[in-house]
Each structure stands twice: as structure tokens, then as C-alpha cells.
Design a protein around this motif. Structure first.
Motif, PDB file in Angstrom:
ATOM      1  N   GLY A   1       0.826  -1.200   0.000  1.00  0.00           N
ATOM      2  CA  GLY A   1       0.000   0.000   0.000  1.00  0.00           C
ATOM      3  C   GLY A   1       0.862   1.252   0.000  1.00  0.00           C
ATOM      4  N   LEU A   2       0.767   2.055  -1.030  1.00  0.00           N
ATOM      5  CA  LEU A   2       1.626   3.229  -1.191  1.00  0.00           C
ATOM      6  C   LEU A   2       0.941   4.537  -0.821  1.00  0.00           C
ATOM      7  N   GLY A   3      -0.358   4.474  -0.471  1.00  0.00           N
ATOM      8  CA  GLY A   3      -1.080   5.701  -0.148  1.00  0.00           C
ATOM      9  C   GLY A   3      -1.315   6.548  -1.388  1.00  0.00           C
ATOM     10  N   ARG A   4      -1.653   7.810  -1.177  1.00  0.00           N
ATOM     11  CA  ARG A   4      -1.923   8.708  -2.306  1.00  0.00           C
ATOM     12  C   ARG A   4      -0.611   9.138  -2.973  1.00  0.00           C
ATOM     13  N   LEU A   5      -0.570   9.043  -4.290  1.00  0.00           N
ATOM     14  CA  LEU A   5       0.592   9.475  -5.066  1.00  0.00           C
ATOM     15  C   LEU A   5       0.192  10.691  -5.886  1.00  0.00           C
ATOM     16  N   SER A   6       0.787  11.828  -5.611  1.00  0.00           N
ATOM     17  CA  SER A   6       0.431  13.052  -6.321  1.00  0.00           C
ATOM     18  C   SER A   6       1.503  13.492  -7.317  1.00  0.00           C
ATOM     19  N   SER A   7       2.628  12.797  -7.328  1.00  0.00           N
ATOM     20  CA  SER A   7       3.729  13.165  -8.218  1.00  0.00           C
ATOM     21  C   SER A   7       3.780  12.235  -9.423  1.00  0.00           C
ATOM     22  N   PRO A   8       3.750  12.779 -10.653  1.00  0.00           N
ATOM     23  CA  PRO A   8       3.900  11.936 -11.844  1.00  0.00           C
ATOM     24  C   PRO A   8       5.207  11.149 -11.861  1.00  0.00           C
ATOM     25  N   VAL A   9       6.239  11.699 -11.239  1.00  0.00           N
ATOM     26  CA  VAL A   9       7.534  10.996 -11.179  1.00  0.00           C
ATOM     27  C   VAL A   9       7.378   9.700 -10.382  1.00  0.00           C
ATOM     28  N   LEU A  10       6.729   9.791  -9.212  1.00  0.00           N
ATOM     29  CA  LEU A  10       6.516   8.600  -8.389  1.00  0.00           C
ATOM     30  C   LEU A  10       5.542   7.645  -9.064  1.00  0.00           C
ATOM     31  N   GLN A  11       4.481   8.200  -9.659  1.00  0.00           N
ATOM     32  CA  GLN A  11       3.512   7.353 -10.348  1.00  0.00           C
ATOM     33  C   GLN A  11       4.165   6.574 -11.485  1.00  0.00           C
TER      34      GLN A  11
END
Length: 212
Positions: free
Chosen positions: A166-176
Motif C-alpha cells: 500500500g503506497l497511499g496517495r501518489l500526487s507526483s507523476p515521477v513517483l507514479q
């Protein structure tokens, strides 16, 4: 700009085949009696009064959404309807080396990885529970698998055969992009999607999608 059914009818944002947006939401199948006979209909009338006499230019975010606009009784007087798909910055959503992405995320290189993502994992329409059921069936055939999941509200602990990350909310396109690249397959288990943004992002990162 129409992204779901909500502006087209009496408030419901998902079409479960009720076809009520064509006749003024006289009986809503999503509400319990006696509210199903008046709540959605009252909201439909309020919206109809708000739109009356205005020049309306409607934009659907997909061909499917555009067809819903054309069916909506609220938008019968619309002046123009066009389709404009959501934009995706292909300089931000890029393919990374799968082995390196998994190393950075702490996932074994030889595991089969199924991915899932949504703003809210508790959104029933997105089908997170259906995704978990599917991972168990895949694991029964392929052996142990990993589930790489992002979004708010994760409460699943996984099982002996399925390890949930579970990674939680991802708001960065780099992380996504890194997360998408680590997956073997991205799963869309929604009952309905008007466009499917996350599936498009995953494919931009070189990860195929499974969907209804």
C-alpha cells in the motif's frame, strides 16, 4: 465539461443502466423508498431551471460521455457538443527500467506484480475488493503474487499468496511513473469509467491494462 453523469441527471454520477437521465429521474434506482420518488426528480428540476434559457456548450471527456450528454433530457437544448480527451504529459509519464523500479520499491524481481490505483480505494465503483479477489485467483494459477496499490483508504492486509504493497496517495507523476513501471499489469476493476485516466498513465509507462 462533463466527466461523469452527475451534471446530466438528478445527481447520480454512475450509470447502472437505469436510463433515468432521459426522462427526468422520476424514479431513482439508487435511492430507497420513499426518497427514490422525489429526491432525484427535485434535483433534476432545479438543474433544469438553472440551465433554462442559457447558451450551453458541452464538452465530453470521452466518446462515451458525449453519448450520455446527447441522451440527457437536461441538455436537449444544448448549442454544441464536442469531445476533448483529458491531456497526458508524456514527458512526465515515462517508462523506467522494471528491475530498477522494483528494487527502489522493495519488490523481488521475480514476482508477478498486479497494480491498482484510484483516488479513493473505498470508492465502490472502482472495485478494489474485486481487484483483491482477482489477485487471489491469479495467485492460485501462477503462485504467489504482489499487489502494488496506491490511493487513500487502504485496509487490506493481503494473504499468504498475495502480498499487498500500500503506497497511499501518489500526487507526483515521477513517483507514479516509477510505480507503473514496476507492475506487470495494471488492473481497472471499475464498473464504469468515463475515460480511465490511470489506465492511460500506466500504458504511457509501458504497462498493459486489464479491464472489463
Amino acid at each position: 465539461t462533463i466527466h461523469d453523469m452527475s451534471p446530466l441527471a438528478g445527481g447520480g454520477f454512475i450509470d447502472f443502466g437505469c436510463e433515468q437521465l432521459e426522462n427526468g429521474c422520476r424514479c431513482c434506482p439508487l435511492l430507497k423508498s420513499p426518497f427514490n420518488h422525489f429526491l432525484a426528480a427535485q434535483e433534476w428540476k432545479r438543474r433544469s431551471r438553472a440551465l433554462e434559457g442559457r447558451r450551453i456548450f458541452a464538452v465530453g471527456n470521452s466518446a462515451f460521455t458525449t453519448q450520455l450528454i446527447k441522451k440527457s433530457a437536461l441538455f436537449r437544448g444544448v448549442e454544441k457538443i464536442v469531445t476533448i480527451h483529458p491531456a497526458l504529459n508524456v514527458r512526465e509519464f515515462i517508462r523506467h527500467d522494471k528491475a530498477e523500479a522494483r528494487r527502489l520499491l522493495g519488490i523481488a524481481p521475480n514476482r508477478f506484480v498486479l497494480g491498482f490505483g484510484a483516488a479513493a480505494l473505498t470508492d465502490e465503483n472502482k472495485g478494489f475488493n474485486r481487484f483483491l479477489e482477482m489477485t487471489e485467483k491469479v495467485a492460485a494459477r501462477l503462485g504467489a503474487v504482489d499487489a502494488l496499490v496506491f490511493g487513500d483508504g487502504l485496509s487490506a492486509a493481503g494473504s499468504q499468496q498475495v502480498k499487498v504493497h500500500g503506497l497511499g496517495r501518489l500526487s507526483s507523476p515521477v513517483l507514479q511513473s516509477l510505480v507503473y513501471s514496476a507492475m506487470d499489469v495494471f488492473v481497472v476493476a471499475s464498473r464504469m469509467e468515463t475515460f480511465g485516466q490511470v489506465a492511460t498513465e500506466a500504458q504511457a509507462c509501458g504497462t498493459p491494462g486489464w479491464a472489463f
